[in-house]
Motif scaffolding. Structure first.
Motif, short mmCIF file in Angstrom:
data_model
loop_
_atom_site.label_atom_id
_atom_site.label_comp_id
_atom_site.label_asym_id
_atom_site.label_seq_id
_atom_site.Cartn_x
_atom_site.Cartn_y
_atom_site.Cartn_z
N GLU A 1 0.80 -1.22 0.00
CA GLU A 1 0.00 0.00 0.00
C GLU A 1 0.83 1.28 0.00
O GLU A 1 0.28 2.37 -0.10
CB GLU A 1 -0.96 0.04 1.21
CG GLU A 1 -1.90 -1.14 1.32
CD GLU A 1 -2.89 -1.20 0.16
OE1 GLU A 1 -3.17 -0.15 -0.44
OE2 GLU A 1 -3.38 -2.30 -0.13
N HIS A 2 2.16 1.17 0.10
CA HIS A 2 2.98 2.38 0.20
C HIS A 2 4.14 2.42 -0.80
O HIS A 2 4.45 3.50 -1.32
CB HIS A 2 3.52 2.54 1.62
CG HIS A 2 2.47 2.75 2.65
ND1 HIS A 2 1.71 3.90 2.72
CD2 HIS A 2 2.01 1.94 3.64
CE1 HIS A 2 0.84 3.80 3.71
NE2 HIS A 2 1.00 2.61 4.29
N TRP A 3 4.80 1.31 -1.08
CA TRP A 3 5.97 1.34 -1.94
C TRP A 3 5.97 0.10 -2.82
O TRP A 3 5.99 -1.03 -2.32
CB TRP A 3 7.25 1.40 -1.10
CG TRP A 3 8.52 1.49 -1.93
CD1 TRP A 3 8.63 1.90 -3.22
CD2 TRP A 3 9.83 1.13 -1.51
NE1 TRP A 3 9.93 1.82 -3.65
CE2 TRP A 3 10.70 1.37 -2.62
CE3 TRP A 3 10.37 0.66 -0.32
CZ2 TRP A 3 12.07 1.12 -2.55
CZ3 TRP A 3 11.73 0.41 -0.26
CH2 TRP A 3 12.57 0.65 -1.35
N ASP A 4 5.93 0.33 -4.14
CA ASP A 4 5.95 -0.75 -5.11
C ASP A 4 7.12 -0.54 -6.08
O ASP A 4 7.50 0.59 -6.38
CB ASP A 4 4.66 -0.79 -5.94
CG ASP A 4 3.44 -1.04 -5.07
OD1 ASP A 4 3.56 -1.78 -4.09
OD2 ASP A 4 2.37 -0.48 -5.40
N ILE A 5 7.63 -1.64 -6.61
CA ILE A 5 8.63 -1.60 -7.68
C ILE A 5 8.13 -2.51 -8.80
O ILE A 5 7.71 -3.65 -8.54
CB ILE A 5 10.01 -2.05 -7.19
CG1 ILE A 5 10.55 -1.06 -6.15
CG2 ILE A 5 10.98 -2.16 -8.35
CD1 ILE A 5 11.91 -1.45 -5.57
N LYS A 6 8.19 -2.02 -10.02
CA LYS A 6 7.74 -2.77 -11.19
C LYS A 6 8.91 -2.99 -12.14
O LYS A 6 9.70 -2.08 -12.38
CB LYS A 6 6.64 -2.02 -11.93
CG LYS A 6 5.45 -1.60 -11.08
CD LYS A 6 4.50 -0.75 -11.91
CE LYS A 6 3.31 -0.29 -11.08
NZ LYS A 6 2.34 0.48 -11.90
N LEU A 7 8.97 -4.18 -12.71
CA LEU A 7 9.95 -4.50 -13.74
C LEU A 7 9.21 -5.08 -14.92
O LEU A 7 8.47 -6.06 -14.77
CB LEU A 7 10.99 -5.49 -13.21
CG LEU A 7 11.98 -6.03 -14.26
CD1 LEU A 7 12.84 -4.90 -14.81
CD2 LEU A 7 12.85 -7.13 -13.66
N ASP A 8 9.39 -4.49 -16.09
CA ASP A 8 8.72 -4.96 -17.30
C ASP A 8 9.75 -5.26 -18.37
O ASP A 8 10.56 -4.39 -18.74
CB ASP A 8 7.72 -3.92 -17.80
CG ASP A 8 7.05 -4.35 -19.09
OD1 ASP A 8 6.42 -5.42 -19.09
OD2 ASP A 8 7.18 -3.64 -20.10
N LEU A 9 9.74 -6.48 -18.87
CA LEU A 9 10.57 -6.89 -20.01
C LEU A 9 9.63 -7.40 -21.09
O LEU A 9 8.85 -8.32 -20.84
CB LEU A 9 11.55 -8.00 -19.59
CG LEU A 9 12.52 -7.66 -18.45
CD1 LEU A 9 13.32 -8.88 -18.05
CD2 LEU A 9 13.46 -6.53 -18.86
N SER A 10 9.68 -6.80 -22.26
CA SER A 10 8.69 -7.17 -23.27
C SER A 10 9.20 -6.87 -24.66
O SER A 10 10.17 -6.14 -24.87
CB SER A 10 7.38 -6.39 -23.02
OG SER A 10 7.61 -5.00 -23.06
N THR A 11 8.52 -7.47 -25.62
CA THR A 11 8.72 -7.15 -27.02
C THR A 11 7.39 -6.69 -27.60
O THR A 11 6.33 -6.97 -27.05
CB THR A 11 9.23 -8.37 -27.81
OG1 THR A 11 8.20 -9.37 -27.86
CG2 THR A 11 10.47 -8.95 -27.18
N ALA A 12 7.45 -5.99 -28.71
CA ALA A 12 6.25 -5.57 -29.42
C ALA A 12 6.63 -5.37 -30.88
O ALA A 12 7.82 -5.30 -31.23
CB ALA A 12 5.68 -4.28 -28.83
#
Length: 800
Positions: free
Chosen positions: A548-559
């Motif tokens: 609810e206070h601190w998030d980290i996101k990692l996205d690896l993708s192709t398009a």
């Protein structure tokens, strides 16, 4: 003998545990009969039981968990909870899945009495908190503050989003350096299909028809399909009224620059049998815009929109049908035409366009101008149950565009006429949540298919064509206690045939870019088929470092992105395309390899997000000035004037940068907001920076909040400064004009609400208060004139 009932009164807005985000909680719309357990009869037990249920986006109970109470009532409470039906929870107009706590009161049948109510407490996450990519949602309040703005102007409230202006009262969004070709716009869940080859071809979408607009920054092709290389814009309508009665919204504004009045309305109705309707529309009429020192001749515009929706609840599902019409007519700035190359080059050095002293503010629209209509009709079916949920949407879009050049008085018709028709079918199945040892598994599969036909009549520009495309995708998400992991895959294909007129075909052959063997000769034209396929995968991770206070996101993708017909075969210029363009018929599929890291922080008085990203793009289709043999930018001479020559070519590119936002003192008397971004775009082989990449920018807003004064409440004022740096990285010798200097613009606004029973929202917004003269590097207008100057907008809105 009766049994106790559980029911709930309609709830208002609630908030999540952080107390920051307004959520409309689920509302019970179907009561159930409680079964008093036979084993409790002997002791005549009374008891209160709480059950936590997960309500999905369709209002159905996806999972029920016994929380507290006498165990003798556990099974009866779970059975009753699983049969409850809700109107789903909404956040910024978008249905969201939430956990809800419900309370049941059990009493022996001989003492039957209705429960006085059922408490509903909503604990949920914002969509941007659950998405593994950088995502920002503009809610109804954000959209109202940009009343009368087009879609591109509206989404510039999001960090990393800039505006690509042109020579009319229109614009296109730029996300992380990528313009509209590499951005996918979804309107009510369907791809928005229109002409994209001109810088003045704004997306034909009415922001007033939206309840929320979400901007996903970065590649998102696995879920949304081709074109989503730079990002996705999701335009979602506000929820329909599901309770008996009526309601709606009225909004009006007036802008000083262009003397533009704007008015809009929406009326919703609901009935007891689950039938809902909506009628909405708006109108804006603008006069010529003005730069600080002169009028921008022939930039007046007229816009009107109208639409309607009907929906019927049908057991565990709903069927919805809608139609929306968009109409836009706008003059094109007089100064974009030059009679000779010398005149074009000379105007680059002038402070004022030739003829500026003769132009006046007027509502008249003169040649050159554009006239555009866009109609979209759709039918959507949604069903759900213990087996999951299923949605299918058929849509038909027709985009009509006419462009009118300056011609002799005896010529009345258009010189460019386009009719683009698109049929599409989208479906998606989401399976029920599966509990496994590691956590919960959520996911689904879907497919998309569309047929498109473009019929063109007019001077040489782009060919007519037909195309059939389709996509198949699947994703799964593993939800753990503090980590979510999502994996997706997609396969897309396109088969398209272009029909080139003989003169255009021969011109490409003479340029040496079109192999005669690739096209078949017809009676008066040439048939040029092409087929493309592409696959994409994505891996996203969301870590709740401090829930609810601190998030980290990692996205690896192709398009991937298939080349547009104009990129392949365009040859010429049009009023809304103030450059002479040359296509490249041998272009292939763009493929991007994308990585991004996003960190979000939320507390009582601070909200912050920062995102860093990098992309490697193979066969990037680069649109830039063409050069002569001696390395100078080329000016093309035609019988209709002289224009800068631009062309398409494939290169290998890389993009990287960062963007973010910060809000301090969210509920304090004094606060600070900041958004900004920077992007670097280079050719991989040479390291040369790509022309057209926006400059670094930062917008600071100092916010003041005052206590209530009589009927005035929610009083808020802010003073802002927009700082835009000069684009110093591109080689000025490769363009017709050096990048303009950086600039700073001062702005201010004040907003308040009058009354409480029928509150009226009032606002005044001032842009470029000091009337600063500047040219924006992201706009082709920089070749010809300054950007519009000071603008003050007054607006008022209310719900009923």
């Amino acid at each position: 003998m009766g049994s106790p009932k559980a029911y709930a009164d309609p709830a208002g807005s609630s908030a999540d545990e952080s107390g920051q985000y307004a959520v409309t909680p689920p509302r019970l719309i179907r009561q159930v009969e409680l079964e008093y357990p036979p084993e409790a009869l002997d002791s005549q037990l009374h008891g209160d039981v709480s059950v936590v249920v997960k309500v999905d986006i369709h209002g159905r109970v996806e999972r029920a968990q016994f929380e507290e109470g006498d165990p003798v009532f556990e099974q009866a409470a779970l059975d009753a909870a699983s049969r409850l039906v809700f109107e789903p929870a909404y956040l910024a107009g978008e249905a969201v899945s939430v956990n809800t706590r419900v309370f049941f009161h059990f009493a022996p049948p001989v003492h039957f009495e209705d429960s006085p109510g059922m408490e509903i407490i909503v604990h949920t996450e914002l969509p941007e908190q659950s998405d593994t990519r950088a995502r920002t949602t503009l809610d109804a309040e954000d959209l109202e503050r940009s009343a009368s703005d087009n879609l591109a102007e509206t989404v510039t409230q999001v960090a990393g989003v800039r505006l690509a202006g042109g020579s009319t009262d229109a614009g296109k969004p730029i996300i992380r350096g990528h313009q509209e070709r590499r951005l996918l716009v979804l309107n009510d869940g369907i791809r928005h299909e229109s002409q994209k080859w001109g810088p003045d071809h704004a997306p034909e979408i009415d922001p007033f028809s939206a309840g929320s607009i979400s901007v996903i920054r970065g590649a998102a092709g696995t879920r949304y399909g081709t074109d989503a290389i730079g990002g996705v814009i999701l335009v979602e309508p506000p929820p329909l009224r599901m309770t008996p009665g009526y309601g709606g919204r009225i909004l009006t504004s007036f802008s000083s620059n262009g003397l533009e009045p704007y008015t809009a309305f929406r009326v919703d109705t609901g009935s007891e049998n689950g039938f809902s309707t909506r009628v909405e529309g708006n109108l804006a009429v603008g006069a010529s815009k003005s730069a600080p020192d002169y009028v921008l001749g022939n930039t007046s515009s007229r816009t009107w929109n109208m639409g309607g929706v009907i929906a019927q609840e049908m057991g565990s599902g709903r069927v919805t049908a809608s139609w929306h019409h968009y109409q836009f007519e706008a003059g094109i700035f007089y100064g974009v035409t030059s009679p000779s190359p010398d005149e074009f080059l000379a105007q680059l050095e002038r402070e004022r366009p030739v003829g500026a002293d003769l132009w006046e503010v007027s509502y008249d629209i003169d040649r050159p101008y554009q006239s555009v209509t866009h109609d979209v009709g759709l039918v959507r079916g949604e069903w759900g149950g213990d087996w999951g949920s299923f949605e299918v949407v058929y849509a038909f879009q027709i985009n009509l565009r006419e462009e009118f050049e300056r011609v002799r008085d005896n010529i009345t018709g258009s010189q460019f006429d386009f009719t683009l028709r698109t049929h599409s079918l989208d479906s998606f199945y989401q399976h029920p949540t599966i509990a496994i040892d590691l956590g919960d598994l959520e996911g689904g599969v879907g497919f998309q298919i569309s047929f498109q036909e473009n019929v063109y009549r007019g001077l040489s520009l782009i060919p007519s064509y037909r195309g059939l495309s389709g996509g198949l995708f699947a994703y799964e998400r593993l939800v753990l206690e503090r980590i979510d992991v999502e994996l997706g895959a997609r396969l897309d294909g396109l088969s398209r045939t272009a029909f080139l007129q003989e003169n255009d075909y021969e011109a490409h052959v003479r340029r040496g870019v079109l192999d005669e063997k690739t096209c078949d000769s017809l009676e008066y034209s040439y048939r040029c088929p092409s087929d493309y396929t592409a696959g994409s995968v994505s891996l996203g991770t969301l870590v709740h470092v401090v829930p609810e206070h601190w998030d980290i996101k990692l996205d690896l993708s192709t398009a991937a992105r298939f080349p547009d017909v104009d990129e392949l075969y365009i040859i010429g210029h049009a009023p809304s395309l103030p450059v002479y363009s040359n296509g490249y018929p041998d272009l292939g599929v763009e493929t991007v390899w994308n990585g991004s890291v996003t960190s979000g922080l939320r507390s009582q008085n601070i909200e912050a997000e920062v995102s860093a990203y990098a992309q490697v793009i193979d066969d990037y289709i680069y649109f830039a000035p063409e050069l002569t043999q001696d390395g100078q930018p080329k000016v093309e001479v035609t019988i209709r004037g002289s224009y800068p020559g631009w062309g398409f070519k494939p290169i290998d590119a890389r993009f990287f940068g960062m963007d973010g936002s910060l809000s301090l003192g969210l509920d304090s008397p004094v606060g600070l907001r900041a958004i900004g971004g920077l992007v670097r775009a280079e050719e991989r082989d040479s390291g040369e920076h790509l022309i057209g990449t926006p400059g670094d920018y930062l917008i600071l807003s100092f916010v003041g909040r005052a206590p209530d004064v009589g009927p005035f409440h929610e009083i808020e004022a802010d003073l802002s400064i927009e700082l835009v740096a000069e684009q110093t990285r591109v080689d000025p010798d490769l363009d017709f004009a050096a990048p303009p200097p950086g600039y700073s613009l001062l702005g201010a606004s004040i907003n308040t609400v009058i009354g409480r029973r029928r509150p009226v929202r009032l606002g005044i917004d001032a842009h470029n208060i000091l009337n600063t003269s500047y040219r924006d590097y992201s706009s082709l207008l920089r070749y010809y004139a300054d950007q519009p100057g000071r603008d003050i907008q007054v607006r008022a809105g209310m719900d009923f």
